[in-house]
Design an enzyme around this catalytic site. Structure first.
Site, mmCIF file in Angstrom:
data_model
loop_
_atom_site.group_PDB
_atom_site.id
_atom_site.type_symbol
_atom_site.label_atom_id
_atom_site.label_comp_id
_atom_site.label_asym_id
_atom_site.label_seq_id
_atom_site.Cartn_x
_atom_site.Cartn_y
_atom_site.Cartn_z
ATOM 1 N N VAL A 172 29.351 38.651 35.484
ATOM 2 C CA VAL A 172 29.899 38.203 34.459
ATOM 3 C C VAL A 172 28.939 36.925 34.034
ATOM 4 O O VAL A 172 28.400 36.495 33.182
ATOM 5 C CB VAL A 172 31.248 37.921 34.388
ATOM 6 C CG1 VAL A 172 31.731 37.128 33.220
ATOM 7 C CG2 VAL A 172 32.165 39.046 34.668
ATOM 8 N N LYS A 219 46.445 42.755 34.604
ATOM 9 C CA LYS A 219 46.333 42.805 32.933
ATOM 10 C C LYS A 219 47.442 43.009 32.171
ATOM 11 O O LYS A 219 47.698 42.332 31.199
ATOM 12 C CB LYS A 219 45.002 43.785 32.381
ATOM 13 C CG LYS A 219 43.705 43.241 33.049
ATOM 14 C CD LYS A 219 42.697 44.435 32.931
ATOM 15 C CE LYS A 219 41.395 43.871 33.416
ATOM 16 N NZ LYS A 219 40.555 45.051 33.581
HETATM 17 P P1 NAP Z 1 30.665 38.887 41.202
HETATM 18 O O1 NAP Z 1 29.556 39.621 40.442
HETATM 19 O O2 NAP Z 1 31.396 39.297 42.477
HETATM 20 O O3 NAP Z 1 30.317 37.302 41.102
HETATM 21 C C1 NAP Z 1 31.006 36.318 41.639
HETATM 22 C C2 NAP Z 1 30.309 34.899 41.523
HETATM 23 O O4 NAP Z 1 31.111 34.139 42.161
HETATM 24 C C3 NAP Z 1 29.315 35.068 42.421
HETATM 25 O O5 NAP Z 1 27.927 34.503 41.873
HETATM 26 C C4 NAP Z 1 29.209 34.238 43.919
HETATM 27 O O6 NAP Z 1 28.176 33.679 44.285
HETATM 28 C C5 NAP Z 1 30.414 33.200 43.364
HETATM 29 N N1 NAP Z 1 31.003 32.859 44.281
HETATM 30 C C6 NAP Z 1 31.863 33.329 45.122
HETATM 31 N N2 NAP Z 1 32.475 32.561 45.938
HETATM 32 C C7 NAP Z 1 32.341 31.194 45.563
HETATM 33 C C8 NAP Z 1 32.334 30.043 45.794
HETATM 34 N N3 NAP Z 1 33.430 29.707 46.967
HETATM 35 N N4 NAP Z 1 31.896 29.039 45.146
HETATM 36 C C9 NAP Z 1 31.086 29.271 44.291
HETATM 37 N N5 NAP Z 1 30.865 30.450 43.785
HETATM 38 C C10 NAP Z 1 31.163 31.383 44.468
HETATM 39 O O7 NAP Z 1 31.996 39.057 40.269
HETATM 40 P P2 NAP Z 1 31.958 39.492 38.621
HETATM 41 O O8 NAP Z 1 32.108 40.860 38.582
HETATM 42 O O9 NAP Z 1 31.134 38.701 37.790
HETATM 43 O O10 NAP Z 1 33.736 39.069 38.070
HETATM 44 C C11 NAP Z 1 33.724 37.501 38.006
HETATM 45 C C12 NAP Z 1 35.331 37.312 37.551
HETATM 46 O O11 NAP Z 1 35.444 38.131 36.181
HETATM 47 C C13 NAP Z 1 36.375 38.073 38.208
HETATM 48 O O12 NAP Z 1 37.565 37.224 38.193
HETATM 49 C C14 NAP Z 1 36.536 39.416 37.636
HETATM 50 O O13 NAP Z 1 37.771 40.063 37.756
HETATM 51 C C15 NAP Z 1 36.513 39.029 36.213
HETATM 52 N N6 NAP Z 1 35.987 40.022 35.288
HETATM 53 C C16 NAP Z 1 34.917 40.969 35.733
HETATM 54 C C17 NAP Z 1 34.655 41.971 34.706
HETATM 55 C C18 NAP Z 1 33.324 42.726 34.997
HETATM 56 O O14 NAP Z 1 33.256 43.679 34.332
HETATM 57 N N7 NAP Z 1 32.473 42.634 36.181
HETATM 58 C C19 NAP Z 1 34.893 42.051 33.661
HETATM 59 C C20 NAP Z 1 35.983 41.156 33.029
HETATM 60 C C21 NAP Z 1 36.436 40.220 34.011
HETATM 61 P P3 NAP Z 1 27.040 34.316 45.020
HETATM 62 O O15 NAP Z 1 26.280 35.231 43.717
HETATM 63 O O16 NAP Z 1 25.991 33.516 45.410
HETATM 64 O O17 NAP Z 1 27.524 35.444 45.848
HETATM 65 N N1 HSE Z 2 36.900 45.952 37.182
HETATM 66 C C1 HSE Z 2 37.564 45.798 35.850
HETATM 67 C C2 HSE Z 2 37.618 47.015 35.150
HETATM 68 C C3 HSE Z 2 36.464 44.690 35.349
HETATM 69 O O1 HSE Z 2 36.863 47.777 35.657
HETATM 70 O O2 HSE Z 2 38.137 46.931 34.277
HETATM 71 C C4 HSE Z 2 37.107 44.410 33.704
HETATM 72 O O3 HSE Z 2 38.156 43.468 34.016
#
Ligand code: NAP
Ligand code: HSE
Length: 320
Positions: A16, A203
């Site tokens: 994200v 959610k």
């Molecule tokens: P992700 O790909 O796992 O990214 C997490 C990021 O946080 C990475 O860049 C990681 O760094 C960083 N991080 C982890 N621990 C940290 C710390 N202690 N200090 C600073 N940075 C740290 O997760 P994501 O999919 O982007 O999701 C992020 C959020 O959005 C979550 O709450 C998720 O539920 C929400 N969300 C996700 C989606 C989706 O489709 N993916 C949709 C809606 C909402 P590194 O890169 O260096 O490891």
């Molecule tokens: N892991 C979540 C999903 C990302 O599959 O809906 C969006 O919140």
């Protein structure tokens, strides 16, 4: 605001966060025009600054407090996920008099009161449109329904489980479909959260909290896992003109609201039965408005960045 524009800091640069950073790099003129003022991505905090990323040229730091302490930054976007250290960082951002935008549904669902109180005390905004249904503006939708008495909220709130079910209909195994959802960036960092229903429960808890105007904790949501689903369940449903989908339901009874998430068989020609990939569908029945439906991409970097940037733009429009 600095003369260089309203500053934004990112906590997290994964699926994200990288999509948000790319959007700042690729469409800053559009963002500035919508905000009515220049908005600038200043820096991002990550766990591993050495990691290769497709995230424009945003400067990275391993110290999230550098974002909170930066006087150039007025808006902090938290997309690390989970509760620790995200909770302390969001509350710290408010203490530093910064607005917070987040996609972190787990934190919002569990720490509803603490986060809202932090924002209130700091006189700053807490916005989380991206936390439910990603690109679909369902949080704004719920906020606009203060006058209605909700009866039933139902839908598909988790893209990964809809993706898995719809891919199993094409002959993929559960494990293959989950691996695809992870590769596409739909699944949580720990996909247990998707397949065991925690994500959908968070959610649903947020939507119910908005509709009821009080915190509805996710531990009130009854959860069934998708993990045991077999190819024969999917083909058996198809033979009955049905589809298996991971459904979230809140029934707003006279005495208490009952909420559940889990796999159910639905008619193949229903909105939920027709949904494939990461599509979310949310239907609300209420007394004043019989039926409202929201639908669209509920997971993925760009879809989530769209909602996050919408929140950033609205803060920029409203704050002096
Ligand atoms: P992700 O790909 O796992 O990214 C997490 C990021 O946080 C990475 O860049 C990681 O760094 C960083 N991080 C982890 N621990 C940290 C710390 N202690 N200090 C600073 N940075 C740290 O997760 P994501 O999919 O982007 O999701 C992020 C959020 O959005 C979550 O709450 C998720 O539920 C929400 N969300 C996700 C989606 C989706 O489709 N993916 C949709 C809606 C909402 P590194 O890169 O260096 O490891
Ligand atoms: N892991 C979540 C999903 C990302 O599959 O809906 C969006 O919140």
């Amino acid at each position: 605001m600095s003369s260089r524009g309203l500053g934004v800091g990112l906590l997290g640069l994964g699926t994200v966060g990288s999509a948000v950073a790319r959007a700042f790099a690729d469409r800053s003129r559009r963002i500035d025009a919508a905000a009515g003022r220049p908005v600038r991505l200043v820096a991002a905090a990550v766990r591993d600054p050495q990691k290769e990323r497709d995230a424009g040229d945003v400067p990275v730091t391993a110290d999230p407090h550098a974002i909170l302490d930066d006087p150039e930054i007025a808006i902090v976007i938290e997309v690390i996920g989970g509760t620790d250290p995200a909770r302390d960082l969001e509350l710290g951002a408010f203490e530093s008099r910064k607005h917070v935008v987040t996609a972190n549904k787990e934190l919002v669902a569990k720490e509803w009161k603490a986060l809202h109180e932090g924002a209130r005390l700091a006189k700053r905004e807490l916005r989380f449109e991206a936390a439910v249904a990603a690109a679909v503006p369902v949080i704004a939708g719920m906020r606009g329904l203060g006058a209605v008495r909700p009866r039933v909220l139902r839908g598909l709130l988790n893209g990964t489980t809809t993706y898995i079910c719809s891919r199993m209909e094409t002959g993929k195994s559960f494990d293959e479909a989950l691996a695809e959802a992870m590769a596409a960036g739909y699944a949580e960092a720990d996909p247990t959260n998707d397949v065991d229903g925690h994500d959908a429960a968070y959610k649903l808890s947020i939507l119910v909290s908005l509709l009821e105007g009080r915190h509805f904790h996710p531990y009130n949501v009854r959860r069934m896992s998708l993990r045991g689903i077999a190819a024969s369940d999917v083909s058996g449903a198809a033979a009955r003109g049905a589809r298996v989908r991971y459904l979230a339901v809140a029934d707003f009874g006279e005495k208490a609201t009952k909420a559940r998430v889990g796999p159910e068989e639905l008619p193949a020609d229903s909105l939920e039965g027709q949904a494939t990939g990461p599509t979310n569908v949310i239907t609300l029945e209420s007394d004043l408005v019989p039926r409202l439906v929201w639908s669209g991409p509920g997971a993925g970097g760009d879809a989530t960045a769209s909602a996050i940037l919408g929140d950033v733009i609205q803060i920029a429009q409203r704050s002096a």
